[in-house]
Design a protein around this motif. Structure first.
Motif, mmCIF file in Angstrom:
data_model
loop_
_atom_site.group_PDB
_atom_site.id
_atom_site.type_symbol
_atom_site.label_atom_id
_atom_site.label_comp_id
_atom_site.label_asym_id
_atom_site.label_seq_id
_atom_site.Cartn_x
_atom_site.Cartn_y
_atom_site.Cartn_z
ATOM 1 N N LEU A 1 -5.812 7.717 -0.698
ATOM 2 C CA LEU A 1 -7.087 7.168 -0.279
ATOM 3 C C LEU A 1 -7.251 5.746 -0.798
ATOM 4 O O LEU A 1 -6.571 5.318 -1.732
ATOM 5 N N ASN A 2 -8.151 5.011 -0.191
ATOM 6 C CA ASN A 2 -8.560 3.722 -0.739
ATOM 7 C C ASN A 2 -8.913 3.933 -2.213
ATOM 8 O O ASN A 2 -9.639 4.869 -2.551
ATOM 9 N N PRO A 3 -8.392 3.112 -3.118
ATOM 10 C CA PRO A 3 -8.665 3.324 -4.546
ATOM 11 C C PRO A 3 -10.146 3.379 -4.889
ATOM 12 O O PRO A 3 -10.526 3.967 -5.909
ATOM 13 N N ALA A 4 -11.007 2.784 -4.051
ATOM 14 C CA ALA A 4 -12.446 2.804 -4.329
ATOM 15 C C ALA A 4 -13.123 4.063 -3.835
ATOM 16 O O ALA A 4 -14.320 4.259 -4.093
ATOM 17 N N ASN A 5 -12.400 4.913 -3.107
ATOM 18 C CA ASN A 5 -13.007 6.164 -2.641
ATOM 19 C C ASN A 5 -13.562 6.928 -3.841
ATOM 20 O O ASN A 5 -12.852 7.136 -4.830
ATOM 21 N N PRO A 6 -14.827 7.331 -3.801
ATOM 22 C CA PRO A 6 -15.424 7.964 -4.981
ATOM 23 C C PRO A 6 -14.737 9.266 -5.392
ATOM 24 O O PRO A 6 -14.924 9.729 -6.515
ATOM 25 N N THR B 1 -9.522 -0.947 11.628
ATOM 26 C CA THR B 1 -10.369 -1.350 10.499
ATOM 27 C C THR B 1 -10.815 -0.127 9.704
ATOM 28 O O THR B 1 -10.796 -0.122 8.469
ATOM 29 N N VAL B 2 -11.194 0.933 10.389
ATOM 30 C CA VAL B 2 -11.608 2.168 9.708
ATOM 31 C C VAL B 2 -10.444 2.793 8.951
ATOM 32 O O VAL B 2 -10.603 3.263 7.815
ATOM 33 N N LEU B 3 -9.248 2.804 9.561
ATOM 34 C CA LEU B 3 -8.082 3.355 8.854
ATOM 35 C C LEU B 3 -7.798 2.577 7.575
ATOM 36 O O LEU B 3 -7.502 3.176 6.522
ATOM 37 N N LYS B 4 -7.890 1.257 7.644
ATOM 38 C CA LYS B 4 -7.618 0.438 6.453
ATOM 39 C C LYS B 4 -8.728 0.580 5.416
ATOM 40 O O LYS B 4 -8.484 0.393 4.219
ATOM 41 N N TRP B 5 -9.929 0.882 5.860
ATOM 42 C CA TRP B 5 -11.030 1.131 4.933
ATOM 43 C C TRP B 5 -10.846 2.470 4.215
ATOM 44 O O TRP B 5 -11.168 2.604 3.039
ATOM 45 N N PHE B 6 -10.316 3.454 4.896
ATOM 46 C CA PHE B 6 -10.233 4.813 4.347
ATOM 47 C C PHE B 6 -9.017 5.005 3.448
ATOM 48 O O PHE B 6 -9.106 5.676 2.418
ATOM 49 N N PHE B 7 -7.880 4.441 3.837
ATOM 50 C CA PHE B 7 -6.634 4.658 3.095
ATOM 51 C C PHE B 7 -6.286 3.450 2.230
ATOM 52 O O PHE B 7 -6.853 2.372 2.370
ATOM 53 N N ASP B 8 -5.323 3.664 1.348
ATOM 54 C CA ASP B 8 -4.777 2.589 0.514
ATOM 55 C C ASP B 8 -3.784 1.792 1.358
ATOM 56 O O ASP B 8 -2.696 2.273 1.686
ATOM 57 N N GLU B 9 -4.149 0.577 1.706
ATOM 58 C CA GLU B 9 -3.314 -0.260 2.569
ATOM 59 C C GLU B 9 -1.930 -0.541 1.995
ATOM 60 O O GLU B 9 -0.989 -0.801 2.740
ATOM 61 N N SER B 10 -1.811 -0.523 0.675
ATOM 62 C CA SER B 10 -0.543 -0.930 0.055
ATOM 63 C C SER B 10 0.512 0.172 0.097
ATOM 64 O O SER B 10 1.677 -0.075 -0.252
ATOM 65 N N PHE B 11 0.150 1.364 0.517
ATOM 66 C CA PHE B 11 1.092 2.482 0.603
ATOM 67 C C PHE B 11 2.243 2.118 1.532
ATOM 68 O O PHE B 11 2.036 1.723 2.681
ATOM 69 N N VAL B 12 3.477 2.231 1.040
ATOM 70 C CA VAL B 12 4.657 1.907 1.841
ATOM 71 C C VAL B 12 5.069 3.140 2.644
ATOM 72 O O VAL B 12 5.246 4.226 2.089
ATOM 73 N N ILE B 13 5.220 2.975 3.949
ATOM 74 C CA ILE B 13 5.598 4.097 4.814
ATOM 75 C C ILE B 13 7.003 4.558 4.433
ATOM 76 O O ILE B 13 7.960 3.768 4.493
ATOM 77 N N PRO B 14 7.168 5.807 4.032
ATOM 78 C CA PRO B 14 8.497 6.261 3.594
ATOM 79 C C PRO B 14 9.439 6.496 4.782
ATOM 80 O O PRO B 14 9.017 6.844 5.881
ATOM 81 N N GLU B 15 10.713 6.282 4.540
ATOM 82 C CA GLU B 15 11.786 6.583 5.491
ATOM 83 C C GLU B 15 11.472 6.053 6.895
ATOM 84 O O GLU B 15 11.359 6.817 7.862
#
Length: 555
Positions: free
Chosen positions: A338-343, A457-471
């Motif tokens: 999740l976005n690190p700021a997600n409560p 925009t909503v996807l980037k708000w909800f998840f951690d953008e820096s996550f590297v897509i594996p494989e």
């Protein structure tokens, strides 16, 4: 006798509807747009006071709910008003030859009369169903939902509060350059993306676009369009990794239903497939609102998108926010944080669900999509009414065959792509991927693009953008399997970059089909982003959670 429009002078024009205002797009409560282009969203958590009627009940809950709504409306009002600029084409060409007229009655040159076009504008300007129902069309295919552009919403920016720049004008060098690109996309519709750096036709496309100063697509550090930048989107993420986003390739599931065996597509020309509206008779029939009889050639084998035709089929049959709903499932399956700021990101005793959980995300994708469509429908019908590439292709053909003389930029009239189309089809008409041609609504901005902008925009708000897509993977050239991707930039294929690329794939997929230009998709993404931010802003005051510090990167 041929018509001659070459001597008409340029004049300014205004939109029909007087409600021409926008808000300061990126003010979300205490939002700060940092120089890094990261956007921060702040909200205020309300501490509930326990009352005898129930835990957390407030004696003034109804009043507080009212105040939240009023405060949101006041913020909207305080943003001030600015005009929605148009490009002046309607004033220069009063019979609409430079604007969207598909579905109206046309003559043998594919032109409406000035009276027909003015009746069309009057019906739109009246803003009523009765006026539009009384409009006489050229065939049986109806216009697509003009009144949606006049609808109001109770959350997020009003559709008339979000503005986009004036579209490139009919005679401009930018319109010429964008049309050169669309013709090349039609010519190369069946070429695998992996061959763009080696195929001679793709290299010819890159060279021609490189030479056009008005072309706004991505270039390399030397200012050239290359196989690595050809037909790609405008964000940094679009230029990283394979052409197709991982969020269109990775497997996912709807509950117990596993999905990941490829997509429906159509046969390429070399295997018996078809392009459409390549004869003047079919083109004229379609302009008058009659879909020509034609055969579609589905591919019996599901394939992963590996060429432009595949993307064109996907964006012909998808539901409005399908790609982003699917991407949310993929990211959950990949364990994206999740976005690190997600409560609830670090909570040990609570998990998000109706707020800040997956159901919230999935519902929000639908919410912003609906509002984004209303915003772009206002721009399409009540401000710009921009001619589609299909219609413009007819103007090009009639010019080059000497039947009339429109003031079209020389870059398109002398394009190698246009000549290649003539060699194939014996007309200069743009080959369309869909037998019905473009939809029955104007080109600018792009509906798929505005939904893409809002949902990504909503996807980037909800998840951690820096996550590297594996494989990471890349489709084989026949699209029947996914191969490991081992490029040196694999570590840069983050969630944020691949989400941006997903938006580009969807928007540019419509360009491959021949129904939109680059500016349609790009401004659509930016409009959708602004709409989504306005919804997130309005929601910021509604949460009981500690909602502070959310950031995401703008396009």
């Amino acid at each position: 006798m041929a018509n001659d429009y070459s001597s008409v002078s340029s004049r300014e024009t205004n939109s029909l509807n007087p409600r021409k205002t926008r808000r300061e797009l990126f003010k979300i409560g205490g939002m700060i747009a940092a120089a890094s282009s990261a956007v921060s969203v702040f909200g205020v958590a309300a501490a509930a006071r326990a009352m005898p009627g129930g835990l957390g009940q407030k004696e003034d809950r109804l009043r507080e709910s009212y105040d939240i709504r009023v405060d949101a409306a006041k913020l909207e009002l305080e943003q001030g008003a600015v005009p929605h600029p148009a490009n002046g084409d309607e004033a220069q060409f009063p019979n609409g030859i430079a604007n969207f007229t598909k579905g109206l009655a046309h003559d043998q040159l594919g032109e409406t009369s000035a009276r027909t076009y003015q009746n069309y504008l009057a019906a739109l300007g009246a803003g009523s169903q009765a006026a539009l129902d009384a409009l006489v069309l050229g065939g049986k295919v109806p216009l697509t939902n003009p009144l949606a552009g006049l609808a109001f919403d109770l959350e997020g920016a009003d559709s008339h509060q979000l503005a986009i720049p004036a579209a490139p004008s009919f005679s401009s060098a930018q319109r010429g350059a964008e049309t050169v690109e669309v013709y090349w996309q039609a010519v190369l519709r069946d070429l695998p993306f992996s061959q763009y750096s080696t195929d001679p036709s793709a290299q010819a496309a890159a060279a021609e676009l490189s030479a056009l100063a008005a072309f706004t697509g991505p270039r390399d550090s030397h200012g050239n369009v290359t196989g690595a930048t050809l037909f790609r989107g405008f964000t940094a993420g679009d230029l990283i990794g394979p052409y197709v986003s991982q969020l269109l390739l990775k497997p996912f599931s709807y509950g117990a239903v596993v999905i990941g065996a490829g997509y429906k597509t159509e046969l390429p020309l070399s295997q018996g497939g078809s392009d459409y509206l390549i004869t003047l008779a079919d083109w004229l029939s379609c302009q008058n609102g009659t879909v020509p009889a034609a055969v579609v050639h589905p591919d019996p084998t599901p394939r992963f998108p590996r060429l432009g035709r595949d993307l064109g089929v996907y964006v012909h049959t998808d539901t409005p926010y399908e790609a982003y709903f699917n991407a949310a499932q993929m990211l959950a399956a990949l364990g994206a944080p999740l976005n690190p700021a997600n409560p609830y990101a670090k909570s040990k005793s609570e998990a998000g669900f109706a707020t800040f959980g997956t159901p919230h995300l999935l519902a929000l994708l639908g919410e912003v999509s609906s509002r984004a469509l209303k915003a772009v429908w206002y721009e399409k019908w009540y401000v710009h009414r921009v001619i589609r590439p299909e219609e413009f292709g007819g103007r090009i053909h009639l010019n080059l065959t000497g039947q009339t003389n429109y003031p079209i930029d020389p870059s398109i009239l002398g394009s190698k792509a246009v000549q290649e189309v003539f060699t194939r089809n014996n007309t200069y008409l743009l080959p369309l991927q869909y037998r019905e041609g473009c939809p029955q609504h104007p080109s600018y901005a792009q509906g798929h693009g505005v939904i893409a902008g809002a949902c990504v925009t909503v996807l980037k708000w909800f998840f951690d953008e820096s996550f590297v897509i594996p494989e990471p993977v890349v489709p084989s050239d026949d699209g029947t399997e996914l191969l490991p991707y081992g490029g040196l930039d694999a570590a840069q294929m983050t969630l944020g970059n691949e989400a941006d690329k997903l938006a580009g794939n969807i928007g540019i997929g419509r360009n491959f089909a021949g129904v939109h230009y680059r500016s349609d998709y790009q401004e659509g993404l930016l409009l959708g982003e602004a709409l989504a931010i306005s919804v997130l802003r309005d929601q910021a005051a509604t949460y009981a959670e500690n909602y502070q510090g959310f950031t995401f990167t703008r396009f």
